[in-house]
Write a protein that holds these residues in place. Structure first.
Motif, PDB file in Angstrom:
ATOM      1  N   MET A   1     -10.058  -6.585  18.315  1.00  0.00           N
ATOM      2  CA  MET A   1      -9.872  -6.680  16.863  1.00  0.00           C
ATOM      3  C   MET A   1      -8.867  -7.780  16.540  1.00  0.00           C
ATOM      4  N   GLU A   2      -9.152  -8.558  15.533  1.00  0.00           N
ATOM      5  CA  GLU A   2      -8.266  -9.638  15.116  1.00  0.00           C
ATOM      6  C   GLU A   2      -7.212  -9.108  14.148  1.00  0.00           C
ATOM      7  N   PHE A   3      -5.948  -9.300  14.488  1.00  0.00           N
ATOM      8  CA  PHE A   3      -4.863  -8.785  13.666  1.00  0.00           C
ATOM      9  C   PHE A   3      -4.351  -9.875  12.723  1.00  0.00           C
ATOM     10  N   THR A   4      -5.090 -10.098  11.665  1.00  0.00           N
ATOM     11  CA  THR A   4      -4.751 -11.096  10.664  1.00  0.00           C
ATOM     12  C   THR A   4      -4.405 -10.405   9.357  1.00  0.00           C
ATOM     13  N   PRO A   5      -3.302 -10.777   8.699  1.00  0.00           N
ATOM     14  CA  PRO A   5      -2.951 -10.115   7.426  1.00  0.00           C
ATOM     15  C   PRO A   5      -3.972 -10.454   6.342  1.00  0.00           C
ATOM     16  N   LYS A   6      -4.664  -9.447   5.875  1.00  0.00           N
ATOM     17  CA  LYS A   6      -5.706  -9.659   4.871  1.00  0.00           C
ATOM     18  C   LYS A   6      -5.384  -9.016   3.525  1.00  0.00           C
ATOM     19  N   TRP A   7      -4.397  -8.122   3.505  1.00  0.00           N
ATOM     20  CA  TRP A   7      -4.088  -7.394   2.273  1.00  0.00           C
ATOM     21  C   TRP A   7      -2.614  -7.007   2.306  1.00  0.00           C
ATOM     22  N   ILE A   8      -1.855  -7.446   1.306  1.00  0.00           N
ATOM     23  CA  ILE A   8      -0.434  -7.109   1.210  1.00  0.00           C
ATOM     24  C   ILE A   8      -0.151  -6.458  -0.135  1.00  0.00           C
ATOM     25  N   ALA A   9       0.383  -5.256  -0.113  1.00  0.00           N
ATOM     26  CA  ALA A   9       0.912  -4.642  -1.332  1.00  0.00           C
ATOM     27  C   ALA A   9       2.354  -5.111  -1.461  1.00  0.00           C
ATOM     28  N   TRP A  10       2.749  -5.483  -2.657  1.00  0.00           N
ATOM     29  CA  TRP A  10       4.094  -6.036  -2.864  1.00  0.00           C
ATOM     30  C   TRP A  10       4.773  -5.254  -3.978  1.00  0.00           C
ATOM     31  N   GLU A  11       5.800  -4.514  -3.597  1.00  0.00           N
ATOM     32  CA  GLU A  11       6.565  -3.702  -4.547  1.00  0.00           C
ATOM     33  C   GLU A  11       7.529  -4.637  -5.292  1.00  0.00           C
ATOM     34  N   ILE A  12       7.109  -5.111  -6.457  1.00  0.00           N
ATOM     35  CA  ILE A  12       7.936  -6.082  -7.179  1.00  0.00           C
ATOM     36  C   ILE A  12       9.010  -5.412  -8.028  1.00  0.00           C
TER      37      ILE A  12
ATOM     38  N   ILE B   1       6.088 -15.936  -1.890  1.00  0.00           N
ATOM     39  CA  ILE B   1       4.700 -16.387  -1.955  1.00  0.00           C
ATOM     40  C   ILE B   1       4.506 -17.642  -1.110  1.00  0.00           C
ATOM     41  N   ASP B   2       5.423 -18.585  -1.211  1.00  0.00           N
ATOM     42  CA  ASP B   2       5.345 -19.803  -0.392  1.00  0.00           C
ATOM     43  C   ASP B   2       5.355 -19.455   1.100  1.00  0.00           C
ATOM     44  N   ASP B   3       6.181 -18.485   1.464  1.00  0.00           N
ATOM     45  CA  ASP B   3       6.288 -18.051   2.857  1.00  0.00           C
ATOM     46  C   ASP B   3       4.954 -17.465   3.323  1.00  0.00           C
ATOM     47  N   ILE B   4       4.355 -16.627   2.499  1.00  0.00           N
ATOM     48  CA  ILE B   4       3.083 -15.996   2.865  1.00  0.00           C
ATOM     49  C   ILE B   4       1.978 -17.036   3.030  1.00  0.00           C
ATOM     50  N   VAL B   5       1.833 -17.932   2.033  1.00  0.00           N
ATOM     51  CA  VAL B   5       0.712 -18.886   2.070  1.00  0.00           C
ATOM     52  C   VAL B   5       0.887 -19.941   3.154  1.00  0.00           C
ATOM     53  N   SER B   6       2.096 -20.089   3.689  1.00  0.00           N
ATOM     54  CA  SER B   6       2.288 -21.033   4.798  1.00  0.00           C
ATOM     55  C   SER B   6       1.671 -20.493   6.083  1.00  0.00           C
ATOM     56  N   TYR B   7       1.337 -19.204   6.069  1.00  0.00           N
ATOM     57  CA  TYR B   7       0.811 -18.550   7.275  1.00  0.00           C
ATOM     58  C   TYR B   7      -0.585 -17.973   7.100  1.00  0.00           C
ATOM     59  N   ALA B   8      -0.863 -17.375   5.930  1.00  0.00           N
ATOM     60  CA  ALA B   8      -2.129 -16.671   5.748  1.00  0.00           C
ATOM     61  C   ALA B   8      -2.535 -16.699   4.285  1.00  0.00           C
ATOM     62  N   SER B   9      -3.711 -16.157   4.002  1.00  0.00           N
ATOM     63  CA  SER B   9      -4.209 -16.123   2.623  1.00  0.00           C
ATOM     64  C   SER B   9      -4.753 -14.723   2.304  1.00  0.00           C
ATOM     65  N   PRO B  10      -3.872 -13.737   2.291  1.00  0.00           N
ATOM     66  CA  PRO B  10      -4.313 -12.365   2.043  1.00  0.00           C
ATOM     67  C   PRO B  10      -4.492 -12.071   0.558  1.00  0.00           C
ATOM     68  N   VAL B  11      -5.136 -10.966   0.263  1.00  0.00           N
ATOM     69  CA  VAL B  11      -5.089 -10.396  -1.077  1.00  0.00           C
ATOM     70  C   VAL B  11      -3.668  -9.883  -1.290  1.00  0.00           C
ATOM     71  N   VAL B  12      -3.083 -10.166  -2.437  1.00  0.00           N
ATOM     72  CA  VAL B  12      -1.729  -9.683  -2.735  1.00  0.00           C
ATOM     73  C   VAL B  12      -1.785  -8.804  -3.976  1.00  0.00           C
ATOM     74  N   VAL B  13      -1.367  -7.553  -3.818  1.00  0.00           N
ATOM     75  CA  VAL B  13      -1.388  -6.590  -4.916  1.00  0.00           C
ATOM     76  C   VAL B  13       0.024  -6.389  -5.444  1.00  0.00           C
ATOM     77  N   LEU B  14       0.268  -6.788  -6.681  1.00  0.00           N
ATOM     78  CA  LEU B  14       1.579  -6.572  -7.307  1.00  0.00           C
ATOM     79  C   LEU B  14       1.678  -5.111  -7.691  1.00  0.00           C
ATOM     80  N   SER B  15       2.635  -4.414  -7.061  1.00  0.00           N
ATOM     81  CA  SER B  15       2.719  -2.968  -7.191  1.00  0.00           C
ATOM     82  C   SER B  15       4.139  -2.564  -7.544  1.00  0.00           C
ATOM     83  N   GLY B  16       4.408  -1.271  -7.504  1.00  0.00           N
ATOM     84  CA  GLY B  16       5.730  -0.776  -7.824  1.00  0.00           C
ATOM     85  C   GLY B  16       5.967   0.575  -7.182  1.00  0.00           C
TER      86      GLY B  16
END
Length: 354
Positions: A1-12, A46-61
Motif C-alpha cells: 500500500m502506498e502511504f501518501t497523504p491524500k486527506w488532511i483535516a485541519w482544526e483551524i 499550506i505552503d509547507d503541505i503543497v511543497s510535499y503533497a496535494s491532499p484534500v484539506v478540510v477546514l474543521s474545528g
C-alpha cells in the motif's frame, strides 16, 4: 500500500458554538488555552503541505465559521492548487456564508446530523435550535448549488434513529452520508457507557450492508468501523464474487477500514499532526518540523503502517490489509494503539486467545 497523504483535516479553531456530547476536542466557545493561529501561519502551513503533497484539506474545528478569515484561508489553499473543503455544524450558515464558500473555491461542505428530529439532534448537540440550523444550512447549500455531505455520529442514545437519519440526509440532497461509530475521545470519554455495544455494532454494520446494496442515489459509508470492509469481503466471497479485491481498491485505500496515519491525518489548532481526528497522540508538530518529515519519519506513523506488528487478533488476521482495526479505538479502550480492535468479534483462522 502506498502511504501518501491524500486527506488532511485541519482544526483551524477549537472554539465552537455547540457542546456536543461526543466532541473529540472538547470544544467550547472560549479559547481555553488553545488560541487560533494567525492567517500568516495558516498560509505557511499550506505552503509547507503543497511543497510535499496535494491532499484534500478540510477546514474543521471546533466550528470553523467562527473564524473571520476562514474564507481567506480557503482561498489561499485553492490558489495553491488544493481541493479545499469545510466541515461545519450548520448553525451559523447564512446566505453570506454561501457566497464566501463559492468565492473561496471550497469544493465540498460537510454537515453534522445526529437525529431525524430536533428532539434527538439537539439533545446530542446540547443546543436547542441546532437541528433547525443544520436543516436551514442544507437548504441554503442546495439552493446555491453547493455540494454537501452529511456525517452522523451514533451511540445507544440515538442509534434507533439511524434509518430515519439516512432517509433525511438523502431527502435533503446530500451527495454522501457517513454513519460514524464514535470513538471515545475528548468529551466522548464521558459517555463511554453509551458506546454502541459489540453485538449491536455488528447488527448496524449488517443493516448498512443491506442498505448500501440497494442505494444508487447517494454515496453511503460507515466510518470508524473498519470491520465493515471485512464483512463486505466475506459477503462477496460467499457469493463467488471474483472482483472483490478490485472493488475494494486495496492499493488506494478507497475501500479500506482504518486509514489513520496511512493516507489521512489531522493537524490540530496547536500544530500537532495526529493520525486521525479521534487519535489524541501527536506524531510531530508543524511549528517544529515540516509536514513531510512528520509524515515520513514519525515513529507513530511508522508503527501504524506496520500491519504485521499489530497485536492480538488484528496481528494474525487475514483481513488486516483491508480492515486494520480502529487504531484510535484500540488506544482509547486499551491504552495501546497496536492492540486489537475492541469492537471486532472475528477470530482469524487458527488464532487462539492466550
Amino acid at each position: 500500500m502506498e502511504f501518501t497523504p491524500k486527506w488532511i483535516a485541519w482544526e483551524i479553531t477549537r472554539r465552537c458554538n455547540l457542546k456536543c456530547v461526543h466532541c473529540r476536542s472538547s470544544s467550547t466557545l472560549e479559547v481555553d488555552g488553545h488560541p487560533d493561529f494567525s492567517l500568516t501561519e495558516a498560509k505557511r502551513v499550506i505552503d509547507d503541505i503543497v511543497s510535499y503533497a496535494s491532499p484534500v484539506v478540510v477546514l474543521s474545528g471546533g466550528e470553523p465559521l467562527l473564524r473571520d478569515d476562514v474564507f481567506d484561508i480557503a482561498k489561499y489553499g485553492t490558489e495553491k492548487g488544493l481541493r479545499m473543503c469545510l466541515a461545519t455544524n450548520g448553525a451559523l450558515v447564512t446566505e453570506a456564508t454561501c457566497v464566501g464558500i463559492k468565492d473561496s473555491g471550497i469544493r465540498m461542505v460537510s454537515l453534522s446530523l445526529d437525529g431525524a428530529t430536533a428532539e434527538v439532534h439537539d439533545d446530542f448537540r446540547n443546543q436547542p435550535g441546532a437541528f433547525a440550523g443544520m436543516i436551514n444550512a442544507a437548504k441554503l447549500f442546495k439552493a446555491n448549488n453547493i455540494p454537501f455531505l452529511i456525517n452522523s455520529s451514533f451511540t445507544v442514545r440515538n442509534k434507533d434513529s439511524i434509518p430515519e437519519v439516512y432517509k433525511l440526509a438523502k431527502s435533503l440532497g446530500a451527495t454522501a452520508w457517513y454513519m460514524f461509530m464514535i470513538v471515545p475521545t475528548g468529551r466522548g470519554e464521558d459517555i463511554m457507557e453509551e458506546l454502541v455495544p459489540q453485538a449491536m455494532y455488528d447488527e448496524l454494520l449488517e443493516w448498512h450492508y443491506e442498505m448500501e446494496k440497494n442505494e444508487d442515489d447517494i454515496l453511503v459509508r460507515p466510518t470508524c468501523a473498519p470491520s465493515y470492509y471485512r464483512l463486505v469481503l466475506e459477503k462477496k466471497k460467499a457469493h463467488g464474487d471474483d472482483f472483490v479485491r478490485r472493488e475494494l481498491k486495496f492499493s488506494t485505500g478507497a475501500g479500506k477500514g482504518c486509514l489513520a496515519g496511512q493516507v489521512i491525518s489531522l493537524i490540530d489548532v496547536d500544530g500537532n499532526v495526529l493520525p486521525c481526528s479521534y487519535f489524541p497522540l501527536s506524531a510531530g508538530n508543524v511549528r517544529e518540523q515540516t509536514f513531510k518529515d512528520i509524515w515520513e519519519s514519525s515513529k507513530l506513523f511508522q508503527d501504524m503502517r506496520d500491519f504485521k506488528a499489530y497485536k492480538g487478533r488484528c496481528g494474525k488476521c487475514e483481513y488486516v490489509n483491508v480492515c486494520g482495526g480502529c487504531r484510535a479505538r484500540a488506544y482509547a479502550m486499551t491504552g495501546d494503539y497496536m492492540e486489537a480492535e475492541p469492537f471486532c468479534n472475528y477470530n482469524p483462522r487458527g488464532y487462539k486467545d492466550k
